[in-house]
Enzyme design. Sequence first.
Site, PDB file in Angstrom:
ATOM      1  N   ARG A  99       0.880  -1.177   0.000  1.00 17.01           N
ATOM      2  CA  ARG A  99       0.000   0.000   0.000  1.00 17.01           C
ATOM      3  C   ARG A  99       0.910   1.218   0.000  1.00 17.01           C
ATOM      4  O   ARG A  99       1.739   1.391   0.901  1.00 17.01           O
ATOM      5  CB  ARG A  99      -0.881   0.030   1.239  1.00 17.01           C
ATOM      6  CG  ARG A  99      -1.430   1.419   1.507  1.00 17.01           C
ATOM      7  CD  ARG A  99      -2.485   1.467   2.544  1.00 17.01           C
ATOM      8  NE  ARG A  99      -3.681   0.808   2.074  1.00 17.01           N
ATOM      9  CZ  ARG A  99      -4.878   0.962   2.635  1.00 17.01           C
ATOM     10  NH1 ARG A  99      -5.021   1.762   3.668  1.00 17.01           N
ATOM     11  NH2 ARG A  99      -5.930   0.325   2.165  1.00 17.01           N
ATOM     12  N   HIS A 126      -7.546   0.931  -6.143  1.00 19.65           N
ATOM     13  CA  HIS A 126      -7.681   0.083  -4.954  1.00 19.65           C
ATOM     14  C   HIS A 126      -8.392  -1.206  -5.396  1.00 19.65           C
ATOM     15  O   HIS A 126      -9.557  -1.439  -5.068  1.00 19.65           O
ATOM     16  CB  HIS A 126      -8.467   0.831  -3.877  1.00 19.65           C
ATOM     17  CG  HIS A 126      -8.354   0.261  -2.503  1.00 19.65           C
ATOM     18  ND1 HIS A 126      -7.621  -0.886  -2.223  1.00 19.65           N
ATOM     19  CD2 HIS A 126      -8.888   0.670  -1.305  1.00 19.65           C
ATOM     20  CE1 HIS A 126      -7.704  -1.137  -0.920  1.00 19.65           C
ATOM     21  NE2 HIS A 126      -8.467  -0.219  -0.350  1.00 19.65           N
ATOM     22  N   GLN A 129     -10.179  -3.537  -2.913  1.00 17.69           N
ATOM     23  CA  GLN A 129     -11.457  -2.968  -2.486  1.00 17.69           C
ATOM     24  C   GLN A 129     -12.507  -3.199  -3.577  1.00 17.69           C
ATOM     25  O   GLN A 129     -13.602  -3.692  -3.301  1.00 17.69           O
ATOM     26  CB  GLN A 129     -11.281  -1.459  -2.227  1.00 17.69           C
ATOM     27  CG  GLN A 129     -12.516  -0.786  -1.695  1.00 17.69           C
ATOM     28  CD  GLN A 129     -12.831  -1.227  -0.276  1.00 17.69           C
ATOM     29  OE1 GLN A 129     -11.992  -1.130   0.602  1.00 17.69           O
ATOM     30  NE2 GLN A 129     -14.034  -1.721  -0.040  1.00 17.69           N
ATOM     31  N   ASP A 218     -17.069   7.482  -0.522  1.00 20.19           N
ATOM     32  CA  ASP A 218     -15.708   7.426   0.035  1.00 20.19           C
ATOM     33  C   ASP A 218     -15.449   8.794   0.673  1.00 20.19           C
ATOM     34  O   ASP A 218     -16.197   9.758   0.423  1.00 20.19           O
ATOM     35  CB  ASP A 218     -14.716   7.124  -1.114  1.00 20.19           C
ATOM     36  CG  ASP A 218     -13.267   6.961  -0.665  1.00 20.19           C
ATOM     37  OD1 ASP A 218     -13.008   6.856   0.552  1.00 20.19           O
ATOM     38  OD2 ASP A 218     -12.375   6.937  -1.546  1.00 20.19           O
ATOM     39  N   CYS A 258     -16.137   2.292   1.551  1.00 21.84           N
ATOM     40  CA  CYS A 258     -14.927   1.478   1.696  1.00 21.84           C
ATOM     41  C   CYS A 258     -14.373   1.528   3.113  1.00 21.84           C
ATOM     42  O   CYS A 258     -13.689   0.605   3.545  1.00 21.84           O
ATOM     43  CB  CYS A 258     -13.868   1.928   0.698  1.00 21.84           C
ATOM     44  SG  CYS A 258     -13.487   3.688   0.824  1.00 21.84           S
ATOM     45  N   ARG A 286     -13.734  -8.124   2.667  1.00 20.48           N
ATOM     46  CA  ARG A 286     -12.326  -7.962   2.288  1.00 20.48           C
ATOM     47  C   ARG A 286     -11.550  -9.231   2.645  1.00 20.48           C
ATOM     48  O   ARG A 286     -10.633  -9.638   1.928  1.00 20.48           O
ATOM     49  CB  ARG A 286     -11.715  -6.744   3.010  1.00 20.48           C
ATOM     50  CG  ARG A 286     -12.280  -5.390   2.599  1.00 20.48           C
ATOM     51  CD  ARG A 286     -11.872  -4.997   1.198  1.00 20.48           C
ATOM     52  NE  ARG A 286     -10.434  -4.958   1.024  1.00 20.48           N
ATOM     53  CZ  ARG A 286      -9.643  -3.958   1.402  1.00 20.48           C
ATOM     54  NH1 ARG A 286     -10.147  -2.874   1.941  1.00 20.48           N
ATOM     55  NH2 ARG A 286      -8.328  -4.010   1.194  1.00 20.48           N
TER      56      ARG A 286
HETATM   57  N1   CP Z   1     -10.934   0.276   2.879  1.00 17.36           N
HETATM   58  C1   CP Z   1      -9.667   0.122   3.268  1.00 17.36           C
HETATM   59  O1   CP Z   1      -8.778  -0.205   2.478  1.00 17.36           O
HETATM   60  O2   CP Z   1      -9.480   0.341   4.589  1.00 17.36           O
HETATM   61  P1   CP Z   1      -8.068   0.524   5.310  1.00 17.36           P
HETATM   62  O3   CP Z   1      -7.520   1.846   4.861  1.00 17.36           O
HETATM   63  O4   CP Z   1      -8.391   0.506   6.776  1.00 17.36           O
HETATM   64  O5   CP Z   1      -7.176  -0.611   4.900  1.00 17.36           O
HETATM   65  N1  NVA Z   2      -9.787   7.108  -0.927  1.00 12.05           N
HETATM   66  C1  NVA Z   2      -9.340   6.668   0.370  1.00 12.05           C
HETATM   67  C2  NVA Z   2      -9.559   5.204   0.517  1.00 12.05           C
HETATM   68  C3  NVA Z   2      -9.138   4.613   1.839  1.00 12.05           C
HETATM   69  C4  NVA Z   2      -9.328   3.122   1.891  1.00 12.05           C
HETATM   70  C5  NVA Z   2      -7.877   7.021   0.535  1.00 12.05           C
HETATM   71  O1  NVA Z   2      -7.105   6.836  -0.431  1.00 12.05           O
HETATM   72  O2  NVA Z   2      -7.498   7.505   1.598  1.00 12.05           O
END
Ligand code: CP
Ligand code: NVA
Length: 301
Positions: A99, A126, A129, A218, A258, A286
């Site tokens: 990530r 993502h 997700q 989101d 999400c 997930r």
């Molecule tokens: N939705 C999601 O990816 O959550 P986190 O940022 O907690 O991993």
């Molecule tokens: N759009 C958000 C998603 C978090 C899972 C971010 O990138 O922070």
Amino acid sequence: MIKHFLDLRDYNKEELVGLVKRAIELKKGKKPKIKPGKILAMIFTKPSTRTNVSFYMAMRKLKGDALYLGSEALQLSRGETMGDTARTLSRYVDAIMIRTFSHRDVLDLAASAEVPVINGLTDLLHPCQGFGDVMTITEQKGYDYENLKVAFIGDGNNVCNSIINAAGIFGFKLTVASPEGFEPQASIVKPMAEKNKDINITNDLAQAALDADVIYTDVWVSMGDEEEEDKRIEKFGRFQVNSKLLTKAKNNVIVMHCLPANRGEEITDEVMDGLNSAVFDQAENRLYSQEAVLEELLNIK
Ligand code: CP
Ligand code: NVA
């Protein structure tokens, strides 16, 4: 050839529907056929609750283990390249999940890795997700994707981009409503809108929500956008999923997010905790969707 999970567009509908079915089976308790002892390295340069814990638990359920690697603990923080990191980790572990901010970094990591790489979120996409979300939509609304209408309300960012890719591949109708200047980028929308004529982008959230089977949102301020917080809160103010917006949709609409949520901004408490909310089922999925992906990539069926 090594199989990665970097972008939903690397898979076709048949492959992804197969993975959705498998994820639903795994959720129902079907035992994964596994070679025990596989290890997943998880690199995080941004925080995470769901991705971190669900990947860890998925690996434990597959009788393997996962290693949390915060970016500060790695030599990446001192300039070691993604390529050299990938070559090194490939000698120790069976797969790498990352990530991070730049999507390019994930592509570079995958290009040099000798084990599968999974994209656990970048500024662009993502896919874990998006895939888990299709599992949730399928579980709650069935496989007749062409007759499902999804409304995405909010930022045309990574999560939205992966839902656009999912709509292009699975064929559900999708309308994205974003404030002006925050629409998803053309390089994502155009190729998917060519595959699926029912992908639309608008600034009108009521129109997007009309007769929707799914309303998805989101946060207004994603990780890395914190400097724009004041501007974003002003621009996104109207783009809230609340009870009034739900009256435009079908009675049995499900609401998705999400997570993490900023309650009171993009979604109200009333909706998030209400009868139409699928938000925590979505978070739960997930785990199973990633278990299916790991099983596929590690070829341990
Ligand atoms: N939705 C999601 O990816 O959550 P986190 O940022 O907690 O991993
Ligand atoms: N759009 C958000 C998603 C978090 C899972 C971010 O990138 O922070």
